[in-house]
Design a protein around this motif. Sequence first.
Motif, mmCIF file in Angstrom:
data_model
loop_
_atom_site.group_PDB
_atom_site.id
_atom_site.type_symbol
_atom_site.label_atom_id
_atom_site.label_comp_id
_atom_site.label_asym_id
_atom_site.label_seq_id
_atom_site.Cartn_x
_atom_site.Cartn_y
_atom_site.Cartn_z
ATOM 1 N N ASN A 88 0.857 -1.187 0.000
ATOM 2 C CA ASN A 88 0.000 0.000 0.000
ATOM 3 C C ASN A 88 0.896 1.241 0.000
ATOM 4 O OD1 ASN A 88 -1.677 2.122 0.412
ATOM 5 N ND2 ASN A 88 -2.767 1.235 2.146
ATOM 6 N N PRO A 89 0.984 1.937 -1.144
ATOM 7 C CA PRO A 89 1.936 3.056 -1.259
ATOM 8 C C PRO A 89 1.646 4.166 -0.248
ATOM 9 C CG PRO A 89 0.394 3.048 -3.122
ATOM 10 C CD PRO A 89 0.194 1.765 -2.363
ATOM 11 N N GLU A 90 0.385 4.256 0.191
ATOM 12 C CA GLU A 90 0.038 5.322 1.136
ATOM 13 C C GLU A 90 0.841 5.206 2.431
ATOM 14 O OE1 GLU A 90 -4.173 4.737 1.419
ATOM 15 O OE2 GLU A 90 -4.560 6.160 -0.205
ATOM 16 N N HIS A 135 -3.915 13.288 -2.776
ATOM 17 C CA HIS A 135 -4.878 13.715 -3.792
ATOM 18 C C HIS A 135 -4.585 13.117 -5.167
ATOM 19 C CE1 HIS A 135 -6.210 17.496 -1.372
ATOM 20 N NE2 HIS A 135 -6.664 16.367 -0.887
ATOM 21 N N SER A 151 -4.572 9.940 -7.966
ATOM 22 C CA SER A 151 -5.389 8.762 -8.260
ATOM 23 C C SER A 151 -4.639 7.526 -7.759
ATOM 24 C CB SER A 151 -5.645 8.665 -9.758
ATOM 25 O OG SER A 151 -4.518 8.149 -10.420
ATOM 26 N N GLY A 152 -5.350 6.397 -7.696
ATOM 27 C CA GLY A 152 -4.763 5.170 -7.166
ATOM 28 C C GLY A 152 -3.472 4.772 -7.871
ATOM 29 N N GLY A 153 -3.476 4.807 -9.191
ATOM 30 C CA GLY A 153 -2.294 4.423 -9.954
ATOM 31 C C GLY A 153 -1.179 5.454 -9.838
ATOM 32 N N GLN A 154 -1.556 6.724 -9.736
ATOM 33 C CA GLN A 154 -0.539 7.773 -9.570
ATOM 34 C C GLN A 154 0.184 7.596 -8.230
ATOM 35 O OE1 GLN A 154 -3.173 11.122 -10.088
ATOM 36 N NE2 GLN A 154 -2.795 11.280 -12.295
ATOM 37 N N LYS A 155 -0.540 7.153 -7.206
ATOM 38 C CA LYS A 155 0.097 6.901 -5.909
ATOM 39 C C LYS A 155 1.166 5.822 -6.040
ATOM 40 C CE LYS A 155 -3.777 8.229 -2.977
ATOM 41 N NZ LYS A 155 -5.018 7.749 -2.345
ATOM 42 N N GLN A 156 0.822 4.748 -6.772
ATOM 43 C CA GLN A 156 1.816 3.684 -6.952
ATOM 44 C C GLN A 156 3.032 4.208 -7.714
ATOM 45 O OE1 GLN A 156 -0.077 0.179 -8.716
ATOM 46 N NE2 GLN A 156 -0.207 -0.747 -6.694
ATOM 47 N N ARG A 157 2.780 5.045 -8.713
ATOM 48 C CA ARG A 157 3.894 5.599 -9.482
ATOM 49 C C ARG A 157 4.797 6.440 -8.598
ATOM 50 N NH1 ARG A 157 2.714 6.301 -15.460
ATOM 51 N NH2 ARG A 157 0.994 4.877 -15.863
ATOM 52 N N MET A 212 -1.953 -1.541 -9.849
ATOM 53 C CA MET A 212 -2.928 -0.562 -10.318
ATOM 54 C C MET A 212 -2.401 0.299 -11.452
ATOM 55 S SD MET A 212 -4.597 0.460 -6.748
ATOM 56 C CE MET A 212 -5.204 -0.829 -5.674
ATOM 57 N N LEU A 213 -1.340 -0.172 -12.095
ATOM 58 C CA LEU A 213 -0.851 0.569 -13.268
ATOM 59 C C LEU A 213 -1.606 0.096 -14.502
ATOM 60 C CD1 LEU A 213 3.000 0.771 -12.788
ATOM 61 C CD2 LEU A 213 1.186 2.191 -11.858
#
Lengths: 283, 271
Positions: B85-87, B136, B138-144, B166-167
Amino acid sequence: MDISFNQVSFTYQKGTPFEHHALHNVSTSISSGTMTAVIGQTGSGKSTFIQHVNGLYYPTEGSVEVGDFTITQDGLKSIKKLRQQVGMVFQYPEHQLFEENVRQELLFGPRNFGLEVSDSRLNEIFNMVGLPNEVLEKSPFELSGGQKRRVAIASVLVLEPKVLILDEPTAGLDPAGKQQIMNLFKSLQVEKQMTVVWITHDMTEVLTYADNVIVFHEGKLMGPAAPKALFRNKELLAQTSLNKPSVLKFLDELKDQIGVSINYNDQSAIELADEIIKVGEKS
Amino acid sequence: MIEFNDVSYHYPNQSDYALKHINFSIHEGEWVAILGRNGSGKSTLAKHMNGLLTPTYGDIRINGLELNEESVWDIRRHVGMVFQNPENQFVGTSVIDDVVFGLENIGLPREQMKERADESLRLLGLPDMHLTEPFHLSGGQKQRLAIAGILAMRPNVIVLDEATTMLDPTGKLQLLETIQQIRKQQHITTVMITHDVQEAAWADRVIILNDGEIGFNGSLSQSERIKEFGLELPFLLELTVALKERGYPIKYLPKNEEELVNQIWTYHSTK
Ligand SMILES: Nc1ncnc2c1ncn2[C@@H]1O[C@H](COP(=O)(O)OP(=O)(O)OP(=O)(O)O)[C@@H](O)[C@H]1O
Ligand SMILES: Nc1ncnc2c1ncn2[C@@H]1O[C@H](COP(=O)(O)OP(=O)(O)OP(=O)(O)O)[C@@H](O)[C@H]1O
Ligand SMILES: [Mg+2]
Ligand SMILES: [Mg+2]
């Protein structure tokens, strides 16, 4: 329940320097009892779109209709009634798990809506999502990533909603679990006439399960289209940087490189291998 | 580079061991994929590689150095880990701060920080979002972002715990190509946990965990065994195996559709 978006636009943090237009004039309709895939690149607006269906976001402009409910920028008075019928699984399951143990987690929704759920029903749902019963007494924070995802799905199914909204429900599931969960959604659609809308990056999943596909690109919606028609639409695929499912990419390569043309009619990998051998013997 | 010697791990208050007698080693520059069912112990294993969890029994060596309380801080500088979980790993209040913060931690000179952060964000397709708040995205941007932060630090070992789930397919492919590139240039050792067997075809070797134990350690091309561990083969590999069983001389597992068609073509043109 039928779902329709009427010229919906949505802006995050409106009026601040960080204002971001995530949806542009989106109109579409999704018929009751169908299974619709939502696809598109990272940041294209998919999550923003589906969170409008259960009123987590209100449209900045336009309106969203779900059955008899109408959501506008003023929101919706009967939002609790809507949410009882529209179940939503978030992209990050951590965002919806907060109870002390998994049993409490599953009972939270029903309690909130004044519903009774028997132990045997809990066990049944647990079985459907592929979790062993001992997990019921664990804390949601002591679970693996895929186990959390399954608990999040179970906690929505327990409410028996009419509409299921799923944000990348198979991300992080093992391959057998992916199949099990997607087959479960399909059977809920077929047997209980549930309306299923799910986001995915797996094009094979789209080809296998979707009646219709909606594509997002930079906040704009394209479609709906039938999956096979969509994957034949070269311009659209190029314009939205979408990929085809592996089987179709393979058949394209076969044709372009060797000039062997095989039509795709839902053959399995094994059946295709046999066809390739046959073509090879002829040449 | 990474060595596990009879490692077992038991979470407090749990009845069963999450890892049982784990033995393996990964050499410098190698790319290893770790597969296995949900709950089989993959993340638990990963958290041992940079000392987030300490073995209940057994020991771990990183680059020849035994992982213990004294060495753990030093080892963490060399082992970059992207969490499932990148968060859980965001520290900055903006995308750029988040990457720079990691670089400050490893004591990179100020002039180089900006350059490295920019490069890494560009590589991961987040060039225009420097001032956005990580939560803020998106889900995939967080992983990036999580991956960009680790790549910028240029660790000797990168551990990716389902970092690409989620990419979008194009983004995933770009990332795999990036890993392959930097691995060649910088001899980075890569450990990639994934459920995507097609993605695992990019690795030199796969380790399959099964209920806390190593079920398989070897080349994915022996993929007949993979189904024993609850893994399904994706279409392309299933077709490859089916062709091989029907007598096609398959030389290597294809990473993509083109590589399989190339092999079919070579066979027919030499027949
Ligand atoms: N913090 C924790 N406390 C107690 N038990 C845990 C904790 N984290 C994980 N576990 C348990 O340990 C086992 C292994 O979990 P782990 O997270 O390593 O699995 P995984 O292989 O990464 O699975 P996934 O593919 O779902 O991410 C599981 O049974 C899980 O429930
Ligand atoms: N809370 C927020 N505040 C500001 N901008 C946001 C917020 N959430 C998302 N955005 C932005 O809105 C756009 C659409 O985001 P959304 O989450 O809908 O994308 P997505 O299609 O679901 O992407 P992904 O596949 O990466 O999950 C993105 O550019 C994102 O950065
Ligand atoms: Mg999203
Ligand atoms: Mg894990």
